[in-house]
Design a protein around this motif. Structure first.
Motif, PDB file in Angstrom:
ATOM      1  N   MET A  56     -40.979 -11.623  34.595  1.00  0.00           N
ATOM      2  CA  MET A  56     -39.739 -12.307  35.016  1.00  0.00           C
ATOM      3  C   MET A  56     -38.896 -11.339  35.844  1.00  0.00           C
ATOM      4  O   MET A  56     -38.721 -10.186  35.469  1.00  0.00           O
ATOM      5  CB  MET A  56     -38.961 -12.766  33.779  1.00  0.00           C
ATOM      6  N   GLY A  57     -38.392 -11.814  36.981  1.00  0.00           N
ATOM      7  CA  GLY A  57     -37.602 -10.973  37.861  1.00  0.00           C
ATOM      8  C   GLY A  57     -36.215 -10.721  37.296  1.00  0.00           C
ATOM      9  O   GLY A  57     -35.808 -11.312  36.294  1.00  0.00           O
ATOM     10  N   ALA A  58     -35.467  -9.845  37.990  1.00  0.00           N
ATOM     11  CA  ALA A  58     -34.138  -9.459  37.520  1.00  0.00           C
ATOM     12  C   ALA A  58     -33.223 -10.669  37.408  1.00  0.00           C
ATOM     13  O   ALA A  58     -32.380 -10.740  36.517  1.00  0.00           O
ATOM     14  CB  ALA A  58     -33.543  -8.420  38.462  1.00  0.00           C
ATOM     15  N   MET A  59     -33.381 -11.628  38.338  1.00  0.00           N
ATOM     16  CA  MET A  59     -32.478 -12.782  38.322  1.00  0.00           C
ATOM     17  C   MET A  59     -32.945 -13.868  37.357  1.00  0.00           C
ATOM     18  O   MET A  59     -32.239 -14.843  37.135  1.00  0.00           O
ATOM     19  CB  MET A  59     -32.343 -13.363  39.733  1.00  0.00           C
ATOM     20  N   GLY A  60     -34.146 -13.683  36.785  1.00  0.00           N
ATOM     21  CA  GLY A  60     -34.638 -14.672  35.837  1.00  0.00           C
ATOM     22  C   GLY A  60     -34.072 -14.489  34.452  1.00  0.00           C
ATOM     23  O   GLY A  60     -34.246 -15.345  33.586  1.00  0.00           O
ATOM     24  N   ARG A  61     -33.410 -13.373  34.262  1.00  0.00           N
ATOM     25  CA  ARG A  61     -32.817 -13.073  32.961  1.00  0.00           C
ATOM     26  C   ARG A  61     -31.321 -13.359  33.031  1.00  0.00           C
ATOM     27  O   ARG A  61     -30.705 -13.150  34.075  1.00  0.00           O
ATOM     28  CB  ARG A  61     -33.050 -11.588  32.651  1.00  0.00           C
ATOM     29  N   PRO A  62     -30.712 -13.800  31.938  1.00  0.00           N
ATOM     30  CA  PRO A  62     -29.253 -14.030  31.980  1.00  0.00           C
ATOM     31  C   PRO A  62     -28.514 -12.750  32.369  1.00  0.00           C
ATOM     32  O   PRO A  62     -28.953 -11.644  32.018  1.00  0.00           O
ATOM     33  CB  PRO A  62     -28.921 -14.434  30.545  1.00  0.00           C
ATOM     34  N   PRO A  63     -27.397 -12.883  33.102  1.00  0.00           N
ATOM     35  CA  PRO A  63     -26.685 -11.675  33.548  1.00  0.00           C
ATOM     36  C   PRO A  63     -26.179 -10.800  32.404  1.00  0.00           C
ATOM     37  O   PRO A  63     -26.237  -9.584  32.475  1.00  0.00           O
ATOM     38  CB  PRO A  63     -25.503 -12.236  34.356  1.00  0.00           C
ATOM     39  N   LEU A  64     -25.693 -11.421  31.316  1.00  0.00           N
ATOM     40  CA  LEU A  64     -25.090 -10.645  30.236  1.00  0.00           C
ATOM     41  C   LEU A  64     -26.168 -10.075  29.321  1.00  0.00           C
ATOM     42  O   LEU A  64     -27.070 -10.791  28.886  1.00  0.00           O
ATOM     43  CB  LEU A  64     -24.143 -11.527  29.416  1.00  0.00           C
ATOM     44  N   ASN A  65     -26.069  -8.760  29.036  1.00  0.00           N
ATOM     45  CA  ASN A  65     -27.106  -8.158  28.198  1.00  0.00           C
ATOM     46  C   ASN A  65     -27.090  -8.757  26.797  1.00  0.00           C
ATOM     47  O   ASN A  65     -26.069  -9.238  26.310  1.00  0.00           O
ATOM     48  CB  ASN A  65     -26.978  -6.616  28.186  1.00  0.00           C
TER      49      ASN A  65
END
Length: 393
Positions: free
Chosen positions: A1-10
């Motif tokens: 999954m790419g960087a933008m595929g993950r929710p922004p907030l850790n």
């Protein structure tokens, strides 16, 4: 999954959205309701303290970066305060750190002292920043729940002892306690101290309401045997002097603990509130009459609101400290604090905060609602009048 595929907030902070205080304050503005939700006074503190800040600004004291540990005048004033009120000797050069309010002091302490996986015991219900700071540090929070006992909330010392494991790193203690208004007794504090020594634990104590106690005395945990080298004591100017926007807090602890906390703090804000630090140094030296006066003023306001809430049909837990009253809404036929608080502005024109936000076990806090009484007497009288409609309804 790419960087933008993950929710922004850790993921550590994913559970923490907008704070309930922001939501309820916005609701107050939108509905024109009286805001007894967020804990800030609606009048400024002493004129001479405000003028001290103006004087510092004009004299170019603090307009540039103050020293990392805080201006010497304030560090000295903090040590004088600890000696004057509690007989504690603190070195202003090695055992005091000035922070951006108590909130930063708590964050820096937990980031400095907690490793990922360490367990942190906190008294539930707890101020919402505690949970977020433990999460940011990678710690595991372990709640020990204060439970209703007559007209107050009590700490079960057996439950506290049972919560300690081989993974426990520290206890995060808040007394006088927000939101319940409980002030831990001398015997309770002694038991906490004995447990910390026996299990070799650190303790971080949030004592921002130290001067806002009614009919009892605040005793710092650090004053108990064996606690000097393991306690990080935190307080601030916001609550005592009614300048919550200045964000001036402080840590006092043994040199190695202060050094550790400063190591984290310097990468959070580095420094803050330069001119206000000089003003707070003067505030800490105000005569006893000031401290007696704010306490008695708040005691009268506590009683005014507590009596009004009782008349409106709430069960009221009359606080021994802080400027909050916790109530039980079940006598009103309600059980869901969130729904109650979201409907209260439309029903009565008053805003409160649901205590469930301060619990990991939200069901434990569901019927409890917190009101702030650090407002002008006329505002509290108006709020009490509006709340009378609940009893009638």
């Amino acid at each position: 999954m790419g960087a933008m595929g993950r929710p922004p907030l850790n993921r550590r902070l994913a559970a923490f959205g907008t704070t309930i205080f922001a939501e309820m304050s916005a609701l107050a503005v939108r509905t024109g309701a009286i805001n007894l939700g967020q804990g800030f006074p609606d009048t400024d503190g002493p004129e001479e303290v405000r003028e001290a800040a103006v004087r510092a600004l004009r004299d170019s004291r603090g307009n540039q970066y103050p020293p990392g540990p805080g201006v010497p005048e304030l560090r000295t004033a903090v040590t004088e305060h600890q000696r004057r009120w509690y007989g504690l000797d603190v070195d202003p050069d090695t055992e005091v750190l000035i922070t951006a309010g108590a909130t930063e002091a708590i964050a820096a302490s937990l980031l400095a002292l907690v490793e990922p996986g360490d367990e942190v015991i906190a008294l539930e219900p707890y101020y919402d920043s505690y949970a977020a700071c433990v999460a940011m540090a990678g710690g595991v929070r372990v709640p020990v729940t204060l439970r209703p006992d007559g007209d107050t909330f009590r700490l079960d010392l057996d439950e506290l002892r049972a919560a300690v494991t081989d993974r426990t790193r520290l206890i995060l203690l808040n007394t006088p306690h927000n939101p319940t208004g409980t002030v831990l007794t001398h015997d309770e504090l002694a038991a906490v101290a004995e447990l910390a020594v026996e299990r070799d634990l650190l303790v971080v104590t949030d004592e921002v309401y130290e001067h806002l106690v009614f009919g009892t005395a605040h005793t710092p945990l650090v004053s108990f045997p064996g606690m000097r080298e393991r306690t990080v004591t935190i307080s601030s100017a916001g609550k005592t002097f009614s300048f919550t926007g200045w964000k001036v807090g402080w840590v006092t602890a043994a040199p190695e603990l202060v050094t550790a906390v400063r190591s984290a703090k310097q990468y959070l804000t580095y420094v803050s509130a330069g001119p206000f630090q000089y003003a707070v140094a003067e505030a800490l030296r105000l005569p006893d009459a000031y401290f007696d006066g704010i306490r008695e003023d708040l005691r009268a306001k506590r009683d005014l609101l507590a009596d009004g809430l009782t008349d409106a049909g709430f069960q009221v837990f009359r606080p021994s400290g802080t400027y909050f009253i916790t109530t039980d809404i079940r006598p009103l036929g309600e059980t869901d604090g969130f729904a109650f608080c979201r409907s209260l502005p439309e029903r009565c024109g008053v805003v409160a905060v649901p205590n469930a936000v301060f619990y990991d076990h939200q069901d434990q806090g569901s019927p409890f609602v917190r009101f702030a009484f650090c407002k002008r007497e006329s505002v509290l009288t108006e709020a009490v009048g509006r709340l009378k409609g609940l009893a009638a309804g």
